[in-house]
Write a protein that holds these residues in place. Structure first.
Motif, short mmCIF file in Angstrom:
data_model
loop_
_atom_site.label_atom_id
_atom_site.label_comp_id
_atom_site.label_asym_id
_atom_site.label_seq_id
_atom_site.Cartn_x
_atom_site.Cartn_y
_atom_site.Cartn_z
N PHE A 1 30.61 30.00 -50.18
CA PHE A 1 30.84 29.96 -51.64
C PHE A 1 32.34 29.94 -51.94
N GLN A 2 33.10 30.80 -51.28
CA GLN A 2 34.54 30.86 -51.52
C GLN A 2 35.22 29.55 -51.12
N ASN A 3 34.79 29.00 -49.97
CA ASN A 3 35.39 27.73 -49.52
C ASN A 3 35.12 26.60 -50.50
N SER A 4 33.89 26.47 -50.96
CA SER A 4 33.55 25.40 -51.89
C SER A 4 34.23 25.59 -53.24
N LYS A 5 34.38 26.86 -53.64
CA LYS A 5 35.09 27.13 -54.89
C LYS A 5 36.55 26.69 -54.79
N THR A 6 37.16 27.04 -53.64
CA THR A 6 38.55 26.66 -53.42
C THR A 6 38.71 25.15 -53.38
N GLN A 7 37.78 24.46 -52.72
CA GLN A 7 37.84 23.01 -52.64
C GLN A 7 37.67 22.36 -54.01
N PHE A 8 36.78 22.95 -54.81
CA PHE A 8 36.55 22.43 -56.17
C PHE A 8 37.82 22.58 -57.02
N GLU B 1 28.45 24.42 -56.76
CA GLU B 1 27.26 24.89 -57.46
C GLU B 1 26.12 25.19 -56.49
N ASN B 2 25.97 24.34 -55.45
CA ASN B 2 24.91 24.57 -54.47
C ASN B 2 25.17 25.85 -53.68
N ASP B 3 26.41 26.06 -53.23
CA ASP B 3 26.75 27.28 -52.49
C ASP B 3 26.62 28.51 -53.37
N SER B 4 26.86 28.34 -54.66
CA SER B 4 26.70 29.46 -55.59
C SER B 4 25.24 29.87 -55.69
N LEU B 5 24.35 28.87 -55.76
CA LEU B 5 22.91 29.16 -55.83
C LEU B 5 22.42 29.79 -54.54
#
Length: 361
Positions: free
Chosen positions: A151-158, A121-125
């Protein structure tokens, strides 16, 4: 002269001695019944042999011969260390895979999901903010690309954290169910070491002693009803077609000499024993003796049909199953009806006034 008279009397005496008077009778009217003879054994109702369910050593005998038991009551206990260890191992596996024992791992994965979610969410913002700045000509292309990559990395990790959590829960549920089933199987196998009564009844015999090796082919006890008994008899294949349910049976037993008990046919097994060439039939007492034990012998006459006031003669006066001899020594053919062990019905050919001579053997 006296000597001649003596010789005459002596000769006459020899003639009389050599020709005894003929046995004669006249037909009489009596009730007669045709019956089938059978012999058999008394058995307790629901009588069965109890067998060991597994290999092992007979650890204890918890009942005595003659004791009354209830359905499900433990009779004997067999010792089998392998079954015991198997159950203990299954309990350990079940506890290891228990959901409560794995709460810490579940919490850890849930925390990982929450951390990955917050970062996503933070990387998305940050990406949205960087795009807004880029639209106003602020920032560099390299900064925008870095925000997109984060953003892509954090999304993948989530998403990965969510998948790990779901996979672990599925694995945990499977292992828990599998361990529970294995434990149930182990407990069942261990429970088989306890031989239990299948019925409410009596222990008629214990066939083994404490300390003996037993296996599933080893009969351990004989159990049966303590009140109800059946009469199991063998019927010759030539007679079985005459037997039907509810036919009257007259029972004689060595234990009750001089007494006759009445029973009725309750079952005819529909297969012939190839060795004895006989069928097994069962009967139950209409009114039986007060005291009975399994394996007592009996003789039975199964009544096929009965006729009242029939013209009868002793069977000894009938020869070749269809002839009699009258007082004139004439052979007369007769029509025969019912037969029992002593009498035979004569349907035609002679009357009550006919004098019959017993045929010589």
């Amino acid at each position: 002269m006296k000597s001649a008279i003596f010789r005459i009397f002596f000769i006459c005496g020899l003639v009389i001695a050599c020709n005894p008077p003929l046995e004669t009778i006249q037909p009489t009217k009596k009730n007669i019944s045709e019956s089938v003879f059978a012999s058999g054994l008394i058995k307790a109702k629901n009588q069965y042999r109890a067998y060991a369910n597994s290999n092992g050593i007979l650890l204890s005998i918890l009942v005595e011969e003659g004791q009354l038991v209830k359905e499900g009551q433990i009779l004997l206990e067999v010792s089998n260390e392998s079954a015991k260890f198997s159950r203990e191992s299954a309990e350990l596996a079940r506890n290891f895979n228990d959901r409560k024992e794995n709460e810490l791992k579940i919490k850890e994965l849930e925390v990982s999901i929450e951390f990955a979610k917050n970062k996503f969410e933070n990387d998305s913002l940050l990406l949205i903010r960087q795009k807004n700045l880029w639209s106003k000509g602020i920032g560099t292309a390299n900064e925008l690309e870095q925000r997109q990559l984060n953003f892509q990395n954090s999304k993948t990790q989530f998403l990965s954290a969510q998948l790990r959590y779901q996979d672990y829960k599925r694995e945990l549920e499977f292992n828990e169910r599998n361990a529970s089933k294995n434990l149930a199987i182990s407990k069942s196998l261990e429970g088989d070491l306890m031989l239990k009564s299948k019925i409410d009844g009596k222990v008629y015999a214990l066939l083994v002693e404490k300390g003996e090796m037993v296996n599933p082919q080893t009969p351990l006890a004989i159990i049966g009803s303590d009140e109800d008994f059946i009469l199991e008899m063998q019927i010759d294949e030539y007679d079985v077609v005459k037997i039907q349910s509810n036919q009257r049976v007259l029972i004689k037993m060595d234990s009750y000499r001089g007494e006759v008990f009445e029973a009725k046919i309750t079952k005819i097994n529909p297969i012939m024993d190839e060795q004895t060439k006989s069928f097994t039939a069962e009967a139950e007492f209409v009114k039986g003796p007060k005291v009975l034990y399994p394996n007592m012998n009996f003789e039975a006459n199964i009544l096929i049909q009965t006729k009242e006031n029939a013209l009868t003669i002793p069977r000894a006066y009938l020869f070749k199953d269809q002839y009699v001899i009258d007082s004139n020594k004439d052979t007369i053919q007769v029509e025969v009806g019912l037969k029992d062990y002593q009498l035979v019905e004569i349907k035609s050919g002679i009357s009550e006034q006919t004098i019959l001579i017993k045929p010589s053997l």
